[in-house]
Scaffold this motif. Structure first.
Motif, short mmCIF file in Angstrom:
data_model
loop_
_atom_site.label_atom_id
_atom_site.label_comp_id
_atom_site.label_asym_id
_atom_site.label_seq_id
_atom_site.Cartn_x
_atom_site.Cartn_y
_atom_site.Cartn_z
N VAL A 107 0.83 -1.20 0.00
CA VAL A 107 0.00 0.00 0.00
C VAL A 107 0.86 1.26 0.00
O VAL A 107 0.52 2.26 -0.66
CB VAL A 107 -0.97 -0.01 1.21
CG1 VAL A 107 -1.78 1.28 1.26
CG2 VAL A 107 -1.92 -1.20 1.10
N GLN A 108 1.99 1.23 0.69
CA GLN A 108 2.89 2.38 0.68
C GLN A 108 3.42 2.65 -0.73
O GLN A 108 3.49 3.80 -1.17
CB GLN A 108 4.05 2.15 1.63
CG GLN A 108 3.70 2.31 3.09
CD GLN A 108 4.91 2.05 3.99
OE1 GLN A 108 5.59 1.03 3.86
NE2 GLN A 108 5.17 2.96 4.90
N ARG A 109 3.80 1.59 -1.42
CA ARG A 109 4.34 1.78 -2.78
C ARG A 109 3.24 2.24 -3.73
O ARG A 109 3.44 3.17 -4.53
CB ARG A 109 4.99 0.51 -3.30
CG ARG A 109 5.47 0.65 -4.73
CD ARG A 109 6.61 -0.26 -5.09
NE ARG A 109 7.06 0.02 -6.47
CZ ARG A 109 7.85 1.02 -6.80
NH1 ARG A 109 8.30 1.84 -5.88
NH2 ARG A 109 8.21 1.18 -8.06
N MET A 110 2.08 1.61 -3.66
CA MET A 110 0.99 2.00 -4.55
C MET A 110 0.56 3.44 -4.30
O MET A 110 0.32 4.20 -5.24
CB MET A 110 -0.18 1.04 -4.38
CG MET A 110 0.08 -0.38 -4.87
SD MET A 110 -1.32 -1.49 -4.60
CE MET A 110 -2.49 -0.85 -5.81
N SER A 111 0.46 3.84 -3.04
CA SER A 111 0.04 5.20 -2.72
C SER A 111 1.10 6.22 -3.14
O SER A 111 0.77 7.34 -3.53
CB SER A 111 -0.26 5.32 -1.23
OG SER A 111 -1.38 4.51 -0.89
N ALA A 112 2.37 5.83 -3.06
CA ALA A 112 3.43 6.72 -3.52
C ALA A 112 3.33 6.96 -5.02
O ALA A 112 3.49 8.09 -5.51
CB ALA A 112 4.79 6.14 -3.18
N THR A 268 6.65 5.02 -11.98
CA THR A 268 6.73 3.72 -11.32
C THR A 268 8.14 3.28 -10.95
O THR A 268 8.32 2.54 -10.00
CB THR A 268 6.11 2.63 -12.22
OG1 THR A 268 6.73 2.67 -13.52
CG2 THR A 268 4.62 2.83 -12.37
N HIS A 269 9.15 3.74 -11.69
CA HIS A 269 10.47 3.16 -11.41
C HIS A 269 11.31 3.98 -10.45
O HIS A 269 12.32 3.49 -9.93
CB HIS A 269 11.25 2.89 -12.70
CG HIS A 269 11.90 4.11 -13.31
ND1 HIS A 269 12.98 4.74 -12.75
CD2 HIS A 269 11.64 4.78 -14.46
CE1 HIS A 269 13.34 5.76 -13.51
NE2 HIS A 269 12.53 5.81 -14.54
N GLY A 270 10.92 5.21 -10.14
CA GLY A 270 11.78 6.03 -9.32
C GLY A 270 11.11 6.63 -8.11
O GLY A 270 11.57 7.64 -7.58
N VAL A 271 10.05 6.00 -7.63
CA VAL A 271 9.27 6.63 -6.56
C VAL A 271 9.58 5.98 -5.20
O VAL A 271 9.58 4.76 -5.08
CB VAL A 271 7.76 6.52 -6.87
CG1 VAL A 271 7.30 5.09 -7.01
CG2 VAL A 271 6.94 7.24 -5.83
N PRO A 272 9.88 6.79 -4.18
CA PRO A 272 10.08 6.24 -2.83
C PRO A 272 8.74 5.97 -2.17
O PRO A 272 7.75 6.65 -2.44
CB PRO A 272 10.84 7.35 -2.10
CG PRO A 272 10.40 8.60 -2.79
CD PRO A 272 10.14 8.23 -4.23
N ALA A 273 8.70 4.98 -1.29
CA ALA A 273 7.45 4.63 -0.61
C ALA A 273 6.95 5.80 0.22
O ALA A 273 7.72 6.54 0.82
CB ALA A 273 7.66 3.41 0.28
N ILE A 274 5.63 5.97 0.24
CA ILE A 274 5.04 7.02 1.07
C ILE A 274 4.95 6.50 2.50
O ILE A 274 4.90 5.28 2.74
CB ILE A 274 3.65 7.41 0.52
CG1 ILE A 274 3.28 8.82 0.96
CG2 ILE A 274 2.58 6.41 0.93
CD1 ILE A 274 2.16 9.43 0.15
#
Length: 286
Positions: A107-112, A268-274
């Motif tokens: 969920v953290q990755r998807m929300s980020a 999608t490839h460079g986003v840090p987890a929220i």
């Protein structure tokens, strides 16, 4: 779950993640937490963002014990503020604790991704340009990440290599005549298959258009001036996509050149987890 993400997709990915995280059970919870303990937990936002993955949270939390109950307080695509409670979970403590990290990771990755996508979409407001993702996704998680892009207001490019023809420089380097090669490819394809071609110079556009079979021309790593010239030259004979090194600072200028689509791998490839947390109280007994 809307779009291309199905319950079966979610269950398959969650099962793999749970098996990876606890192949022989959760030794910590099993040795320290009473078997009859009940956990009450809240998914809490520790920074602002856009939510994605509510059904993923539910599946992760209920897969180990069907008696766990998940109540969502926000929906995918909703914006949240620091301190907002996004969901509540109640159930056997061991099951909740074992699923906690898998649920949070996803969920953290998807929300980020949803949050970053929303920023890109806002940057092209007032234009008709679509912001789309690319195949630069985490292996195995493409369905989740593509769904998150839609939660942020973006759109999806082709889902896989099997979905459409996209002739890039490495493909075209292996053919003698681009126009003939594209016509030959179109003859081999079902009439429903979309054909896109990447070019990296204005001079390449005519050979692509002359084929008469191309639905989209991607202008790769073009300057703003050349993007504008490319759009004018194509003149509606195909959709025009811009790609390559596009950032939040530049995407507005790119959109205003008149391109139809802007593809952004960074979604999608460079986003840090929220930063989301699962606040758990354990100690009640059934």
């Amino acid at each position: 779950m809307s779009g291309l993400l199905s319950r079966r997709d979610i269950q398959r990915l969650v099962d793999l993640a749970l098996a990876e995280d606890a192949p022989f059970g959760d030794l910590t919870s099993q040795s320290l937490v009473p078997a009859d303990a009940v956990a009450e937990a809240r998914l809490v936002a520790r920074e602002q963002g856009v939510l994605a993955g509510t059904e993923v949270l539910e599946v992760a939390m209920t897969s180990l014990d069907a008696s766990v109950r998940v109540t969502a307080h926000a929906a995918d695509g909703d914006r949240f503020e620091v301190g907002d409670a996004l969901a509540s979970i109640v159930g056997p403590a061991r099951a909740v604790l074992q699923a906690e990290r898998v649920a949070l990771n996803l969920v953290q990755r998807m929300s980020a991704i949803a949050t970053l996508t929303a920023r890109y979409v806002e940057a092209v407001a007032g234009t008709s340009t679509r912001v789309v993702d690319t195949r630069k996704t985490t292996p195995g998680l493409r369905a989740l990440e593509r769904h998150a892009v839609r939660c942020g207001g973006g759109h999806n490019h082709r889902f896989s290599l099997s979905d459409a023809v996209m002739a890039k420089d490495n493909h075209l380097a292996l053919v003698d005549d681009v126009t003939v090669a594209l016509r030959t490819a179109a003859d081999r394809l079902p009439h429903t298959t979309h054909l896109e071609v990447e070019v990296d110079r204005l001079e390449q556009i005519d050979a692509v258009l002359d084929s008469g079979v191309v639905g989209t021309i991607m202008l790769d790593n073009f300057s703003i001036a050349d993007l504008r010239a490319g759009v004018a030259h194509v003149a509606g004979r195909a959709m025009v996509e811009a790609s390559g090194g596009i950032t939040l600072e530049t995407i507005g200028d790119v959109a205003r050149t008149g391109v139809d689509v802007i593809s952004v791998g960074a979604l999608t490839h460079g986003v840090p987890a929220i930063d989301l947390g699962l606040d758990i109280a354990v100690g009640q007994t059934q």
